[in-house]
Design a protein around this motif. Structure first.
Motif, PDB file in Angstrom:
ATOM      1  N   VAL A   1     -24.201  36.181  13.838  1.00 37.08           N
ATOM      2  CA  VAL A   1     -23.232  36.382  14.902  1.00 37.08           C
ATOM      3  C   VAL A   1     -21.829  35.993  14.473  1.00 37.08           C
ATOM      4  O   VAL A   1     -20.866  36.366  15.128  1.00 37.08           O
ATOM      5  CB  VAL A   1     -23.621  35.564  16.153  1.00 37.08           C
ATOM      6  N   TRP A   2     -21.710  35.233  13.402  1.00 36.11           N
ATOM      7  CA  TRP A   2     -20.374  34.806  12.994  1.00 36.11           C
ATOM      8  C   TRP A   2     -19.728  35.748  11.982  1.00 36.11           C
ATOM      9  O   TRP A   2     -18.627  35.512  11.521  1.00 36.11           O
ATOM     10  CB  TRP A   2     -20.437  33.401  12.406  1.00 36.11           C
ATOM     11  N   ALA A   3     -20.405  36.819  11.607  1.00 40.58           N
ATOM     12  CA  ALA A   3     -19.828  37.765  10.651  1.00 40.58           C
ATOM     13  C   ALA A   3     -18.664  38.511  11.305  1.00 40.58           C
ATOM     14  O   ALA A   3     -18.787  39.052  12.386  1.00 40.58           O
ATOM     15  CB  ALA A   3     -20.889  38.757  10.181  1.00 40.58           C
ATOM     16  N   ALA A   4     -17.500  38.516  10.635  1.00 38.00           N
ATOM     17  CA  ALA A   4     -16.321  39.169  11.187  1.00 38.00           C
ATOM     18  C   ALA A   4     -16.385  40.671  10.956  1.00 38.00           C
ATOM     19  O   ALA A   4     -16.863  41.131   9.929  1.00 38.00           O
ATOM     20  CB  ALA A   4     -15.061  38.592  10.543  1.00 38.00           C
ATOM     21  N   SER A   5     -15.903  41.431  11.938  1.00 38.63           N
ATOM     22  CA  SER A   5     -15.823  42.875  11.784  1.00 38.63           C
ATOM     23  C   SER A   5     -14.626  43.213  10.900  1.00 38.63           C
ATOM     24  O   SER A   5     -13.756  42.378  10.654  1.00 38.63           O
ATOM     25  CB  SER A   5     -15.668  43.528  13.152  1.00 38.63           C
ATOM     26  N   GLN A   6     -14.561  44.456  10.459  1.00 41.55           N
ATOM     27  CA  GLN A   6     -13.450  44.870   9.615  1.00 41.55           C
ATOM     28  C   GLN A   6     -12.130  44.780  10.374  1.00 41.55           C
ATOM     29  O   GLN A   6     -11.104  44.388   9.803  1.00 41.55           O
ATOM     30  CB  GLN A   6     -13.668  46.306   9.124  1.00 41.55           C
ATOM     31  N   SER A   7     -12.141  45.122  11.648  1.00 37.93           N
ATOM     32  CA  SER A   7     -10.904  45.036  12.441  1.00 37.93           C
ATOM     33  C   SER A   7     -10.422  43.589  12.539  1.00 37.93           C
ATOM     34  O   SER A   7      -9.214  43.321  12.501  1.00 37.93           O
ATOM     35  CB  SER A   7     -11.118  45.609  13.840  1.00 37.93           C
ATOM     36  N   GLU A   8     -11.376  42.649  12.655  1.00 43.21           N
ATOM     37  CA  GLU A   8     -10.992  41.232  12.702  1.00 43.21           C
ATOM     38  C   GLU A   8     -10.420  40.783  11.365  1.00 43.21           C
ATOM     39  O   GLU A   8      -9.433  40.037  11.310  1.00 43.21           O
ATOM     40  CB  GLU A   8     -12.211  40.380  13.072  1.00 43.21           C
ATOM     41  N   LEU A   9     -11.038  41.241  10.281  1.00 46.93           N
ATOM     42  CA  LEU A   9     -10.519  40.895   8.957  1.00 46.93           C
ATOM     43  C   LEU A   9      -9.120  41.457   8.764  1.00 46.93           C
ATOM     44  O   LEU A   9      -8.244  40.791   8.196  1.00 46.93           O
ATOM     45  CB  LEU A   9     -11.455  41.429   7.870  1.00 46.93           C
ATOM     46  N   ASP A  10      -8.897  42.689   9.229  1.00 46.41           N
ATOM     47  CA  ASP A  10      -7.564  43.297   9.117  1.00 46.41           C
ATOM     48  C   ASP A  10      -6.543  42.499   9.921  1.00 46.41           C
ATOM     49  O   ASP A  10      -5.401  42.294   9.483  1.00 46.41           O
ATOM     50  CB  ASP A  10      -7.604  44.743   9.620  1.00 46.41           C
ATOM     51  N   ARG A  11      -6.947  42.048  11.109  1.00 47.64           N
ATOM     52  CA  ARG A  11      -6.035  41.256  11.936  1.00 47.64           C
ATOM     53  C   ARG A  11      -5.693  39.936  11.253  1.00 47.64           C
ATOM     54  O   ARG A  11      -4.530  39.501  11.272  1.00 47.64           O
ATOM     55  CB  ARG A  11      -6.675  41.000  13.303  1.00 47.64           C
ATOM     56  N   VAL A  12      -6.676  39.319  10.635  1.00 45.27           N
ATOM     57  CA  VAL A  12      -6.426  38.069   9.906  1.00 45.27           C
ATOM     58  C   VAL A  12      -5.413  38.304   8.797  1.00 45.27           C
ATOM     59  O   VAL A  12      -4.466  37.522   8.620  1.00 45.27           O
ATOM     60  CB  VAL A  12      -7.745  37.511   9.325  1.00 45.27           C
ATOM     61  N   GLU A  13      -5.574  39.385   8.049  1.00 43.71           N
ATOM     62  CA  GLU A  13      -4.651  39.672   6.948  1.00 43.71           C
ATOM     63  C   GLU A  13      -3.250  39.953   7.470  1.00 43.71           C
ATOM     64  O   GLU A  13      -2.264  39.557   6.847  1.00 43.71           O
ATOM     65  CB  GLU A  13      -5.178  40.859   6.126  1.00 43.71           C
ATOM     66  N   ARG A  14      -3.134  40.648   8.599  1.00 45.38           N
ATOM     67  CA  ARG A  14      -1.810  40.908   9.172  1.00 45.38           C
ATOM     68  C   ARG A  14      -1.121  39.605   9.561  1.00 45.38           C
ATOM     69  O   ARG A  14       0.079  39.421   9.301  1.00 45.38           O
ATOM     70  CB  ARG A  14      -1.932  41.816  10.400  1.00 45.38           C
ATOM     71  N   GLU A  15      -1.878  38.726  10.186  1.00 44.51           N
ATOM     72  CA  GLU A  15      -1.273  37.465  10.626  1.00 44.51           C
ATOM     73  C   GLU A  15      -0.893  36.586   9.435  1.00 44.51           C
ATOM     74  O   GLU A  15       0.119  35.878   9.480  1.00 44.51           O
ATOM     75  CB  GLU A  15      -2.220  36.742  11.576  1.00 44.51           C
TER      76      GLU A  15
ATOM     77  N   ALA B   1       0.053  37.823   6.571  1.00 48.10           N
ATOM     78  CA  ALA B   1       1.254  38.459   6.016  1.00 48.10           C
ATOM     79  C   ALA B   1       2.490  38.098   6.837  1.00 48.10           C
ATOM     80  O   ALA B   1       3.572  37.839   6.279  1.00 48.10           O
ATOM     81  CB  ALA B   1       1.062  39.973   5.980  1.00 48.10           C
ATOM     82  N   GLU B   2       2.329  38.059   8.165  1.00 52.36           N
ATOM     83  CA  GLU B   2       3.458  37.686   9.015  1.00 52.36           C
ATOM     84  C   GLU B   2       3.879  36.240   8.769  1.00 52.36           C
ATOM     85  O   GLU B   2       5.075  35.920   8.718  1.00 52.36           O
ATOM     86  CB  GLU B   2       3.086  37.894  10.481  1.00 52.36           C
ATOM     87  N   MET B   3       2.874  35.376   8.616  1.00 53.55           N
ATOM     88  CA  MET B   3       3.183  33.975   8.319  1.00 53.55           C
ATOM     89  C   MET B   3       3.902  33.871   6.981  1.00 53.55           C
ATOM     90  O   MET B   3       4.903  33.149   6.839  1.00 53.55           O
ATOM     91  CB  MET B   3       1.904  33.150   8.299  1.00 53.55           C
ATOM     92  N   ALA B   4       3.413  34.602   5.985  1.00 48.11           N
ATOM     93  CA  ALA B   4       4.028  34.557   4.658  1.00 48.11           C
ATOM     94  C   ALA B   4       5.473  35.019   4.709  1.00 48.11           C
ATOM     95  O   ALA B   4       6.355  34.433   4.061  1.00 48.11           O
ATOM     96  CB  ALA B   4       3.227  35.422   3.688  1.00 48.11           C
ATOM     97  N   ALA B   5       5.738  36.075   5.478  1.00 46.60           N
ATOM     98  CA  ALA B   5       7.100  36.589   5.578  1.00 46.60           C
ATOM     99  C   ALA B   5       8.041  35.551   6.182  1.00 46.60           C
ATOM    100  O   ALA B   5       9.216  35.476   5.823  1.00 46.60           O
ATOM    101  CB  ALA B   5       7.116  37.860   6.428  1.00 46.60           C
ATOM    102  N   GLN B   6       7.516  34.744   7.086  1.00 51.01           N
ATOM    103  CA  GLN B   6       8.360  33.739   7.739  1.00 51.01           C
ATOM    104  C   GLN B   6       8.491  32.459   6.912  1.00 51.01           C
ATOM    105  O   GLN B   6       9.291  31.587   7.254  1.00 51.01           O
ATOM    106  CB  GLN B   6       7.789  33.402   9.113  1.00 51.01           C
TER     107      GLN B   6
END
Length: 411
Positions: free
Chosen positions: A21-35, A37-42
């Motif tokens: 049940v704790w396996a992340a979906s691909q959409s969740e993984l993509d959201r993690v990477e976006r966040e 990237a946003e943190m890195a940019a800041q």
């Protein structure tokens, strides 16, 4: 008992088809990477240590909601599995009781057969040994009618007793056979019920392990977040100093650009096609996507306000950087946090700057045309990844670059 078989099949299928049940979906993984990237940019003006802490913070914050939801899902599955296991065990217990009753009935029926056989053994033996014929001879030889009638009555009794003995034994054997069949069915159902109960228990244990793993994941994320915050907070004063140094570099660059503009053109147009913004024919300087905007923003860790003096475009390392408009190169070289930097004067005090380049392809004083390649995207200076930091300055002061670029930000 048929329900037990269905229950067992359902449990086995569910066990085979389910995933943690704790396996992340691909959409969740993509959201993690976006966040991240946003943190890195800041955090491009932060130390390596703070950047790493920021990446951890972004990841933990992005993953925690899903991980906490996973606990609820897992605990729900545990409750359902435990209910099924309890029901399966009750059915197994009932099947065991039914088996015990069936076996007792069979033993009783078998004993009845044996008792009937023993009770009628003498009559059956007498029949097989010709006792009836002997008795009949004696009756006929008596010569007395009354005794003959009595003898015939006794003979009828013997015959009736023989038939009753056979019928009773046959009946008891049939009862015993039925009891044996019932016991065999009960034994099979008890075995099936036991298997179902064991499978249901195993499924409940699996679900409990999933729930524990989900709780462990949440605890790990919380621990990682706390550690990252501690690292970032311990470096807050250092991060502030670095930001102030970058702002000082920006001010020194502004002075240099003002001097270059006044020295080379006396404030007049230097060959550029634009004269102060509004999108006057400029092109987007790189093929990529806008990853960070111009202006004030709140620091994602410290909550303080920081100024971002340009627009960032994410692009692969080595991607060609184009001159947004024609003009004269007024700066080409290393500049602290900007890394490899090129600035082009377009006249009227307007300058465009291109930071973090992996390579610079032009030199100071060189005239470049609109859309001409001037360098390559990189991650030099205070940068967390390959991108172009693009600035527009008017009389040395930073302004929003989007006012000079096509609204579609497309090439």
């Amino acid at each position: 008992m048929r329900r037990i078989g269905l229950l067992l099949a359902a449990l086995l299928i569910a066990g085979a088809a389910s995933s943690p049940v704790w396996a992340a979906s691909q959409s969740e993984l993509d959201r993690v990477e976006r966040e991240k990237a946003e943190m890195a940019a800041q955090l491009e003006d932060a130390s390596d240590e703070v950047r790493a802490a920021g990446a951890t913070l972004a990841e933990t914050e992005a993953r925690l909601p899903g991980a906490e939801d996973a606990i609820d899902v897992a605990e729900g599955r545990v409750a359902a599995a435990e209910t099924e296991a309890a029901q399966a065990q009750r059915e197994a217990d009932a099947a065991a009781e039914a088996l015990a009753e069936a076996e007792a009935e069979y033993e009783e029926a078998a004993a009845a057969v044996e008792a009937a056989r023993e009770a009628r053994a003498s009559t059956i033996r007498a029949t097989y040994q010709g006792a009836e014929l002997i008795t009949l001879d004696a009756i006929l030889a008596s010569g007395e009618p009354a005794r003959a009638v009595e003898g015939l009555t006794y003979l009828e009794f013997l015959n009736e007793s023989k038939y009753q003995a056979v019928e009773e034994i046959t009946l008891q054997r049939r009862i015993a056979s039925n009891a044996e069949g019932t016991a065999a069915v009960a034994e099979a159902e008890a075995a099936e019920a036991e298997v179902a109960a064991e499978a249901a228990l195993a499924q409940a244990e699996t679900r409990a392990a999933e729930a524990q793993a989900a709780r462990d994941e949440v605890n790990r994320l919380i621990g990682d977040r706390a550690d990252a915050l501690a690292v970032a907070e311990s470096a807050e004063s250092e991060a502030q100093s670095e930001y102030e140094e970058l702002e000082a570099e920006s001010q020194r660059l502004a002075d240099a650009l003002r001097n270059a503009d006044s020295g080379s053109s006396g404030g007049s147009d230097s060959g550029g096609s634009s004269s102060g913004g509004g999108g006057g024919g400029w092109v987007v300087p790189v093929s990529g996507w806008k990853s960070s905007d111009f202006g004030w923003r709140t620091h994602p860790i410290y909550g303080t306000s920081r100024f971002h003096g340009g627009t960032d475009f994410a692009a692969g390392s080595g991607t060609t950087i184009h001159a947004a408009d024609s003009g004269t190169v007024v700066y080409a070289g290393w500049n602290g946090g900007y890394g490899n930097l090129t600035c082009i004067g377009h006249g009227g005090g307007v300058t465009s700057c291109y930071a973090h380049q992996s390579a610079i392809w032009v030199s100071n004083g060189e005239h470049v045309g609109r859309d001409e390649g001037i360098g390559a995207v990189g991650s030099t200076g205070a940068s967390t990844g390959a991108h172009l930091h693009f600035e527009v300055r008017v009389n040395g002061e930073r302004v929003n670059p989007l006012g000079y670029l096509p609204s579609c930000l497309c090439r």
